[in-house]
Design a protein around this motif. Sequence first.
Motif, PDB file in Angstrom:
ATOM      1  N   ALA A 289       0.829  -1.289   0.083  1.00  0.00           N
ATOM      2  CA  ALA A 289       0.033  -0.064  -0.083  1.00  0.00           C
ATOM      3  C   ALA A 289       0.897   1.169  -0.136  1.00  0.00           C
ATOM      4  CB  ALA A 289      -0.699   0.156   1.143  1.00  0.00           C
ATOM      5  N   THR A 290       1.962   1.260   0.749  1.00  0.00           N
ATOM      6  CA  THR A 290       2.714   2.345   0.927  1.00  0.00           C
ATOM      7  C   THR A 290       4.015   2.735   0.246  1.00  0.00           C
ATOM      8  OG1 THR A 290       3.671   1.623   2.972  1.00  0.00           O
ATOM      9  CG2 THR A 290       1.723   2.793   3.184  1.00  0.00           C
ATOM     10  N   ARG A 291       4.492   1.356  -0.405  1.00  0.00           N
ATOM     11  CA  ARG A 291       5.943   1.307  -0.699  1.00  0.00           C
ATOM     12  C   ARG A 291       5.686   0.993  -2.435  1.00  0.00           C
ATOM     13  NH1 ARG A 291       6.946   4.644   1.646  1.00  0.00           N
ATOM     14  NH2 ARG A 291       7.747   5.058   3.581  1.00  0.00           N
ATOM     15  N   THR A 292       4.896   0.550  -3.064  1.00  0.00           N
ATOM     16  CA  THR A 292       4.962   0.076  -4.398  1.00  0.00           C
ATOM     17  C   THR A 292       3.988   1.087  -5.283  1.00  0.00           C
ATOM     18  OG1 THR A 292       3.037  -1.318  -4.120  1.00  0.00           O
ATOM     19  CG2 THR A 292       5.113  -2.189  -3.673  1.00  0.00           C
ATOM     20  N   ARG A 293       4.367   1.091  -6.563  1.00  0.00           N
ATOM     21  CA  ARG A 293       3.832   1.797  -7.576  1.00  0.00           C
ATOM     22  C   ARG A 293       2.174   1.235  -7.388  1.00  0.00           C
ATOM     23  NH1 ARG A 293       7.715   2.383 -12.487  1.00  0.00           N
ATOM     24  NH2 ARG A 293       8.668   4.448 -11.700  1.00  0.00           N
ATOM     25  N   PHE A 294       2.164  -0.172  -7.471  1.00  0.00           N
ATOM     26  CA  PHE A 294       0.803  -0.623  -7.502  1.00  0.00           C
ATOM     27  C   PHE A 294      -0.173   0.016  -6.151  1.00  0.00           C
ATOM     28  CE2 PHE A 294      -2.018  -4.187  -5.579  1.00  0.00           C
ATOM     29  CZ  PHE A 294      -2.954  -3.949  -6.744  1.00  0.00           C
ATOM     30  N   GLY A 295       0.389   0.115  -5.165  1.00  0.00           N
ATOM     31  CA  GLY A 295      -0.354   0.566  -4.210  1.00  0.00           C
ATOM     32  C   GLY A 295      -0.753   2.062  -4.348  1.00  0.00           C
ATOM     33  N   ARG A 296       0.325   2.754  -4.810  1.00  0.00           N
ATOM     34  CA  ARG A 296       0.327   4.386  -5.156  1.00  0.00           C
ATOM     35  C   ARG A 296      -0.992   4.287  -6.009  1.00  0.00           C
ATOM     36  NH1 ARG A 296       3.970   7.945  -3.903  1.00  0.00           N
ATOM     37  NH2 ARG A 296       3.615   6.427  -2.055  1.00  0.00           N
ATOM     38  N   TYR A 297      -0.950   3.487  -7.029  1.00  0.00           N
ATOM     39  CA  TYR A 297      -2.128   3.653  -8.128  1.00  0.00           C
ATOM     40  C   TYR A 297      -3.291   3.247  -7.657  1.00  0.00           C
ATOM     41  CZ  TYR A 297       2.081   4.006 -11.220  1.00  0.00           C
ATOM     42  OH  TYR A 297       3.308   4.366 -11.713  1.00  0.00           O
ATOM     43  N   VAL A 298      -3.324   2.291  -6.657  1.00  0.00           N
ATOM     44  CA  VAL A 298      -4.773   1.984  -6.107  1.00  0.00           C
ATOM     45  C   VAL A 298      -5.067   3.092  -5.400  1.00  0.00           C
ATOM     46  CG1 VAL A 298      -5.733   0.683  -3.982  1.00  0.00           C
ATOM     47  CG2 VAL A 298      -4.393  -0.528  -5.674  1.00  0.00           C
ATOM     48  N   TYR A 299      -4.349   3.856  -4.551  1.00  0.00           N
ATOM     49  CA  TYR A 299      -5.118   5.019  -3.999  1.00  0.00           C
ATOM     50  C   TYR A 299      -5.217   6.180  -4.891  1.00  0.00           C
ATOM     51  CZ  TYR A 299      -4.347   3.002   0.543  1.00  0.00           C
ATOM     52  OH  TYR A 299      -4.433   2.248   1.703  1.00  0.00           O
ATOM     53  N   ALA A 300      -4.483   6.262  -5.932  1.00  0.00           N
ATOM     54  CA  ALA A 300      -4.754   7.668  -6.731  1.00  0.00           C
ATOM     55  C   ALA A 300      -6.056   7.220  -7.684  1.00  0.00           C
ATOM     56  CB  ALA A 300      -3.342   7.438  -7.790  1.00  0.00           C
ATOM     57  N   THR A 301      -6.275   5.926  -8.114  1.00  0.00           N
ATOM     58  CA  THR A 301      -7.255   5.721  -8.661  1.00  0.00           C
ATOM     59  C   THR A 301      -8.720   5.600  -7.903  1.00  0.00           C
ATOM     60  OG1 THR A 301      -6.228   4.207 -10.167  1.00  0.00           O
ATOM     61  CG2 THR A 301      -8.773   3.987 -10.234  1.00  0.00           C
ATOM     62  N   GLY A 302      -8.721   5.388  -6.712  1.00  0.00           N
ATOM     63  CA  GLY A 302      -9.706   5.715  -5.702  1.00  0.00           C
ATOM     64  C   GLY A 302      -9.756   7.277  -5.557  1.00  0.00           C
ATOM     65  N   ALA A 308      -5.922   9.567 -12.293  1.00  0.00           N
ATOM     66  CA  ALA A 308      -5.097   8.343 -12.703  1.00  0.00           C
ATOM     67  C   ALA A 308      -5.149   8.039 -14.160  1.00  0.00           C
ATOM     68  CB  ALA A 308      -5.778   7.243 -11.932  1.00  0.00           C
ATOM     69  N   ALA A 309      -5.987   8.072 -14.814  1.00  0.00           N
ATOM     70  CA  ALA A 309      -5.978   7.510 -16.198  1.00  0.00           C
ATOM     71  C   ALA A 309      -5.192   8.622 -17.046  1.00  0.00           C
ATOM     72  CB  ALA A 309      -7.263   7.518 -16.716  1.00  0.00           C
ATOM     73  N   LEU A 310      -5.253   9.933 -16.547  1.00  0.00           N
ATOM     74  CA  LEU A 310      -4.499  10.913 -17.412  1.00  0.00           C
ATOM     75  C   LEU A 310      -2.939  10.834 -17.246  1.00  0.00           C
ATOM     76  CD1 LEU A 310      -6.720  13.895 -17.258  1.00  0.00           C
ATOM     77  CD2 LEU A 310      -6.384  12.503 -19.324  1.00  0.00           C
ATOM     78  N   SER A 311      -2.769  10.216 -15.956  1.00  0.00           N
ATOM     79  CA  SER A 311      -1.293  10.095 -15.701  1.00  0.00           C
ATOM     80  C   SER A 311      -0.651   8.703 -16.333  1.00  0.00           C
ATOM     81  CB  SER A 311      -1.254   9.936 -14.115  1.00  0.00           C
ATOM     82  OG  SER A 311      -1.652  11.058 -13.614  1.00  0.00           O
TER      83      SER A 311
END
Lengths: 426, 254
Positions: A289-302, A308-311
Amino acid sequence: MSENMPEKKQSIVQTLELDMRLIGMIGAFIVICLVFNVATDGRFLTPRNLFNLSVQTASVAVMATGMVFVIVTRNIDLSVGSMLGFIGMTVAALQVQVLPDLLGLGHWSIWIIAAVAAMALGAVLGAFQGWIIGYLMVPAFIVTLGGFLVFRGAMWWVTKGQTQAPLDATFRLMGGGAEGTLGESLSWIFGGVAAVVAVALILLSRRRKVGHGFTVKPVWAEALLAAILAGLIICFVWVMNAYPIPKGAMKRIAAAEGIEYTDTLVWNHGVAIPVVILIAVTAVMTIIATRTRFGRYVYATGGNPEAAALSGINTRLLTVKVFALMGALTGISAIIASARLNAVDVGLGTLDELRVIAAAVIGGTALSGGFGTIYGAVIGALIMQTLISGMASVGVDAPLQSIVVGIVLVFAVWIDIVYRRKTGVV
Amino acid sequence: MVDRSGTPLVELEDIAISFGGIKAVDHVSVDLYPGEVVGLLGHNGAGKSTLIKCLSGAYQMDSGEIRINGQKATIHNPRDARSYNIETIYQTLALADNLDAASNLFLGREITSPAGFVDDDVMEAETRKIMGRLNPNFQKFSSPVSALSGGQRQSVAIARAVYFNAKILIMDEPTAALGPQETQMVAELIQELKRQGLGIFLIDHDVHQVKALCDRAAVMKNGQLVGTVDVDAVSTDDILAMIIAGKKPEHLAA
Ligand SMILES: Nc1ncnc2c1ncn2[C@@H]1O[C@H](COP(=O)(O)OP(=O)(O)O)[C@@H](O)[C@H]1O
Ligand SMILES: [Mg+2]
């Protein structure tokens, strides 16, 4: 652009940079424990009861960490309880009917095959639901409502409704019980290592921040936090190590290990293996959740799916991954739940989806998306289980238990909404 | 004066896109040279944002061609656009409100440690550096951007576009949320980037601002291009007339 923050005198909470929600949840947990302890004349806060509480919490808490990502991305998963049942039944049938014929009864690899199968099956089923949600654009509520019915039905077909038991002896350790713990010495080592790691992480993070010239907490504040954290870990191990194994189970274990049993022998449980699994899952999910890109994208998308899509984030594939992860965690919970009962009947996992969602939401995950922590969901699961176990131990009947849990859920979310409004974090 | 003898940096040729029955952009052609600022003007709903979203990869055009440095460019998504060094400040700012400034600045392009984990401290340090240049008063590095004022949010969006060394910059109403002083800072930034040789598409409603900052102005109405004019050759009234009437003034129509 000219809003400079004036230097204000800070309260202790601000200096410690503590999350008010976390303090609130821990406070609620302590109050609930104390109330039940008084109501049961001190039978609630005993090593035995706390051990059982920790084991009972594990299965729902593991799934709740995955539900955080699902809800943060503005989705919901109503299928986890049924999926847990289906996976539990499939993996139980594998251990009872298939693998003993292929490998021989009690073969050393049965538990590994069963555990890997449970997680893989969950990941595949979750990914499939995620694909329908992300790519075919069917709302998650509907897809997982369908899954809720499909998995419960499919569970019946696996064995024509027959209960599967007993499970593989090693597999069973993952459910806790007298054998399924780390034992006393290993628990101390586990606790010691965990405490050292926790303190080391705090120190490392502080050093990095100082290296970049950021302002950090005063040394006393950092030291206090580290001490509390390490103290809690050690305390937990100490309590778990204070719960003696019953004589009957001790005789069984002694016989299995070829140790001569005498009446003067005292063994204690230590930390249960499902709790170790929960702690590992919590640590890994927190890192994700806090240290990976995947986690960052989860929160950004939410927070803002369009942004998120524009990024350049592929939000559809992200949905598939989030549900696959939820499925894999459901697989882990299926292992814990079935191993604990040493049997799987068609009712396994019933209503778990609601407990899991409630745990995540009580833990501060916002259904509007974008907000939620892994530790919050785990504490949410603990609070719910404490309420349920506590009510059972003071003799509240099942219908009233449901009523209380329902009211608490709504109340907790209302408090959360008020808190968010007050702090300006919507 | 902008040198327009070489190959244009960007050529948007005959771009068309419609939503349902609405022709949001109706066969529009505009080009942009290095070191040039081209203003896009028109009423709300004229199709300005939609046109530049075809270039930024947010939308896929129905027909038309995009050329970058004379080469046909294929832009299917925002990632493709970024690979051509196109950066965009969207009208909506496109910020994830729940994340802090650094996370937004690096969204989709996080700095990672050798082990592959996102390095928040390095990203915050970089964010502090660029904000120190763009908006020295900015202090709220650990708050989610929802806690920021309109101007602060805008400066995060601008920092994101500037940080990654864009060659082509798209600014969709970058000063809409700003006060006069902050607007002046953005104007200075545009002039500095222009000197560095960037090509900039600037969507702005303020005709005086366009006259002051842009080299050329392209006016759109109802999805169609009314015309592109050299700002020094026209008055603000001429530009206003183009926006309102939807045709070039007589003396320019030649
Ligand atoms: N995603 C979309 N779906 C449907 N219609 C859209 C979409 N984006 C833009 N439009 C329509 O296209 C037209 C042009 O809009 P826009 O490009 O935002 O105008 P401007 O930026 O010039 O104010 C408007 O009629 C708008 O409603
Ligand atoms: Mg617009």
